[in-house]
Scaffold this motif. Structure first.
Motif, PDB file in Angstrom:
ATOM      1  N   ILE A   1       0.838  -1.206   0.000  1.00 59.63           N
ATOM      2  CA  ILE A   1       0.000   0.000   0.000  1.00 59.63           C
ATOM      3  C   ILE A   1       0.872   1.254   0.000  1.00 59.63           C
ATOM      4  N   GLY A   2       1.945   1.233   0.783  1.00 55.40           N
ATOM      5  CA  GLY A   2       2.839   2.386   0.817  1.00 55.40           C
ATOM      6  C   GLY A   2       3.507   2.651  -0.517  1.00 55.40           C
ATOM      7  N   THR A   3       3.901   1.592  -1.207  1.00 57.14           N
ATOM      8  CA  THR A   3       4.506   1.768  -2.533  1.00 57.14           C
ATOM      9  C   THR A   3       3.517   2.389  -3.512  1.00 57.14           C
TER      10      THR A   3
ATOM     11  N   ILE B   1       2.286  13.827   3.451  1.00 55.71           N
ATOM     12  CA  ILE B   1       2.237  13.298   4.823  1.00 55.71           C
ATOM     13  C   ILE B   1       2.157  11.773   4.804  1.00 55.71           C
ATOM     14  N   GLY B   2       1.291  11.239   3.947  1.00 54.81           N
ATOM     15  CA  GLY B   2       1.201   9.785   3.847  1.00 54.81           C
ATOM     16  C   GLY B   2       2.497   9.154   3.364  1.00 54.81           C
ATOM     17  N   ALA B   3       3.162   9.814   2.413  1.00 61.68           N
ATOM     18  CA  ALA B   3       4.432   9.276   1.914  1.00 61.68           C
ATOM     19  C   ALA B   3       5.495   9.259   3.010  1.00 61.68           C
ATOM     20  N   ILE B   4       5.501  10.286   3.853  1.00 60.10           N
ATOM     21  CA  ILE B   4       6.473  10.318   4.953  1.00 60.10           C
ATOM     22  C   ILE B   4       6.190   9.204   5.956  1.00 60.10           C
ATOM     23  N   LEU B   5       4.913   9.032   6.312  1.00 61.66           N
ATOM     24  CA  LEU B   5       4.566   7.986   7.282  1.00 61.66           C
ATOM     25  C   LEU B   5       4.865   6.597   6.727  1.00 61.66           C
ATOM     26  N   PHE B   6       4.457   6.353   5.493  1.00 60.08           N
ATOM     27  CA  PHE B   6       4.761   5.058   4.883  1.00 60.08           C
ATOM     28  C   PHE B   6       6.269   4.878   4.709  1.00 60.08           C
TER      29      PHE B   6
ATOM     30  N   SER C   1      11.056   1.918   5.760  1.00 63.29           N
ATOM     31  CA  SER C   1      12.506   2.005   5.927  1.00 63.29           C
ATOM     32  C   SER C   1      12.989   1.261   7.163  1.00 63.29           C
ATOM     33  N   ARG C   2      12.118   0.490   7.788  1.00 62.72           N
ATOM     34  CA  ARG C   2      12.517  -0.282   8.957  1.00 62.72           C
ATOM     35  C   ARG C   2      13.498  -1.377   8.542  1.00 62.72           C
ATOM     36  N   ARG C   3      14.077  -2.046   9.536  1.00 58.52           N
ATOM     37  CA  ARG C   3      14.973  -3.161   9.253  1.00 58.52           C
ATOM     38  C   ARG C   3      14.178  -4.291   8.608  1.00 58.52           C
ATOM     39  N   ASN C   4      14.701  -4.838   7.556  1.00 59.48           N
ATOM     40  CA  ASN C   4      14.070  -5.887   6.750  1.00 59.48           C
ATOM     41  C   ASN C   4      12.889  -5.360   5.938  1.00 59.48           C
ATOM     42  N   GLY C   5      12.657  -4.030   5.927  1.00 61.09           N
ATOM     43  CA  GLY C   5      11.596  -3.472   5.102  1.00 61.09           C
ATOM     44  C   GLY C   5      12.025  -3.369   3.643  1.00 61.09           C
ATOM     45  N   MET C   6      11.051  -3.200   2.764  1.00 53.65           N
ATOM     46  CA  MET C   6      11.362  -3.172   1.336  1.00 53.65           C
ATOM     47  C   MET C   6      11.846  -1.806   0.869  1.00 53.65           C
ATOM     48  N   GLY C   7      11.721  -0.760   1.697  1.00 56.61           N
ATOM     49  CA  GLY C   7      12.220   0.552   1.309  1.00 56.61           C
ATOM     50  C   GLY C   7      11.252   1.295   0.401  1.00 56.61           C
ATOM     51  N   ILE C   8      11.578   2.568   0.134  1.00 57.57           N
ATOM     52  CA  ILE C   8      10.700   3.426  -0.664  1.00 57.57           C
ATOM     53  C   ILE C   8      11.240   3.645  -2.068  1.00 57.57           C
ATOM     54  N   HIS C   9      12.333   2.997  -2.416  1.00 59.43           N
ATOM     55  CA  HIS C   9      12.963   3.286  -3.709  1.00 59.43           C
ATOM     56  C   HIS C   9      12.071   2.879  -4.879  1.00 59.43           C
ATOM     57  N   ILE C  10      11.291   1.817  -4.714  1.00 64.18           N
ATOM     58  CA  ILE C  10      10.421   1.388  -5.816  1.00 64.18           C
ATOM     59  C   ILE C  10       9.317   2.415  -6.045  1.00 64.18           C
ATOM     60  N   GLY C  11       8.706   2.900  -4.962  1.00 65.56           N
ATOM     61  CA  GLY C  11       7.660   3.909  -5.099  1.00 65.56           C
ATOM     62  C   GLY C  11       8.174   5.199  -5.704  1.00 65.56           C
ATOM     63  N   LEU C  12       9.354   5.645  -5.267  1.00 63.76           N
ATOM     64  CA  LEU C  12       9.932   6.864  -5.834  1.00 63.76           C
ATOM     65  C   LEU C  12      10.238   6.698  -7.317  1.00 63.76           C
ATOM     66  N   ARG C  13      10.757   5.549  -7.666  1.00 67.69           N
ATOM     67  CA  ARG C  13      11.125   5.324  -9.068  1.00 67.69           C
ATOM     68  C   ARG C  13       9.890   5.270  -9.959  1.00 67.69           C
TER      69      ARG C  13
END
Length: 349
Positions: free
Chosen positions: A126-128, A233-238, A243-255
């Motif tokens: 959902i965050g992505t 705001i939603g993008a910052i919260l997600f 960005s937690r440990r073992n999380g998938m990160g936000i790089h896919i959503g940004l790209r």
């Protein structure tokens, strides 16, 4: 006679020395040879009353500890092999070493703890999607805010080649009255803010139809700003969660968001290049009601913002939009080498 007694005494002394004779005092001071060579004389005598009888007990082994591997093909046997008694630590191992061996023997984690596996949850997906969809609105809001600023208006009015007003407004007059319009689009005042703007002769600068249209424009821009703020705001919260440990990160959503933004702006640029007048009218027909956005050449909005102004605004806003999208796309590759190294380590683990 005296000489004979002296010789007799010397003969007697020599016979004693040759025969190994020793005096009683010498016999007491010299230790017996057999007692000195006897090893049993090195220990003390055993007293059965005072000294307890010790039993021969098995000594703890000092050899290596054989621990069954943490992962075995047979689950029942593996479970029994992992049971390590708490009191089975040997005397040659420290507490830290024994704790490491026990953890390795009882661990059920199939992967190396130094190479964490990235796991995707529903919130990650959902965050992505949220970041991907929010990126174009955030970039568009920034581009619109740049165009609807006093800096851009001043640049336009005083740049060489900008068309002059054929009804008498000079560059200073245009900048003065346009400042009210720019402020109205970003403040919380009602349409009366523009209705109170008058010319030196006392006549209002904007007629009723122009006030209605500017109210519609303000509503549309305010909606864009609201969507952009909520999206940010939603993008910052997600982003914090992903960005937690073992999380998938936000790089896919940004790209993905930057790519979609560039594609949308490229399509709009092609349509505008093929026919600016058609594109401009089509845009107003989509977002405004018919008959509320067309004015005469001597109306104040046309005099302040002629068609050339909107062409320049489209180029400046679109260029800034694409530039921000490219920066966002570049930021999506931050930490790419580290992620690739972690993936390689997981494959080799």
């Amino acid at each position: 006679m005296a000489g004979d007694e002296k010789n007799e005494t010397e003969d007697l002394l020599s016979r004693r020395m040759s025969s190994g004779f020793s005096s009683p005092v010498e016999k007491q001071t010299e230790p017996p040879l057999e007692a000195a060579n006897d090893p049993s004389t090195d220990t003390e005598a055993f007293d059965p009353i005072k000294d307890p009888i010790t039993r021969d007990e098995p000594k703890p082994t000092t050899g290596p500890v054989h621990v069954a591997p943490a992962h075995s093909a047979n689950p029942p046997e593996t479970a029994r092999a992992r049971e390590v008694p708490a009191n089975s630590r040997t005397s040659v191992m420290s507490e830290a070493d024994w704790a490491a061996v026990t953890q390795a023997a009882t661990s059920t984690e199939p992967h190396d703890p130094e190479v964490p596996e990235r796991r995707r949850s529903v919130l990650d997906v959902i965050g992505t999607i949220w970041i991907t969809l929010a990126a174009p609105f955030i970039l568009l809001a920034l581009a619109v805010r740049f165009v609807a600023s006093g800096l851009f208006v001043k640049f336009e009015y005083f740049r060489p080649g900008f068309p002059a007003d054929q009804f008498g407004f000079g560059s200073a007059d245009r900048e003065h009255y346009a400042t009210y319009v720019i402020d109205y689009l970003s403040n919380l005042d009602s349409r009366r803010y523009l209705a109170d703007v008058i010319m030196p002769n006392g006549e209002p600068i904007f007629i009723s139809e122009e006030l209605n249209h500017m109210a519609d424009v303000k509503g549309l821009i305010s909606l864009l700003y609201l969507i952009a703020v909520i999206g940010l705001i939603g993008a910052i919260l997600f982003g914090l969660y992903m960005s937690r440990r073992n999380g998938m990160g936000i790089h896919i959503g940004l790209r993905l968001g930057s790519i979609i933004s560039i594609v949308i702006m490229a399509a709009a640029a092609v349509l505008a290049f093929l026919g600016w007048e058609t594109f401009f009218r089509g845009f107003h027909k989509v977002f405004f009601s018919d008959g509320t956005w067309e004015f005469y050449a001597d109306d104040s909005l046309i005099r302040l913002f002629p068609p050339q102004f909107w062409v320049d605004a489209g180029i400046a806003g679109g260029g800034l939009f694409v530039l921000l999208a490219i920066i966002l796309f570049w930021l999506s590759f931050a930490g790419h080498k580290k992620r690739r190294a972690l993936k390689k380590a997981r494959r080799e683990a």
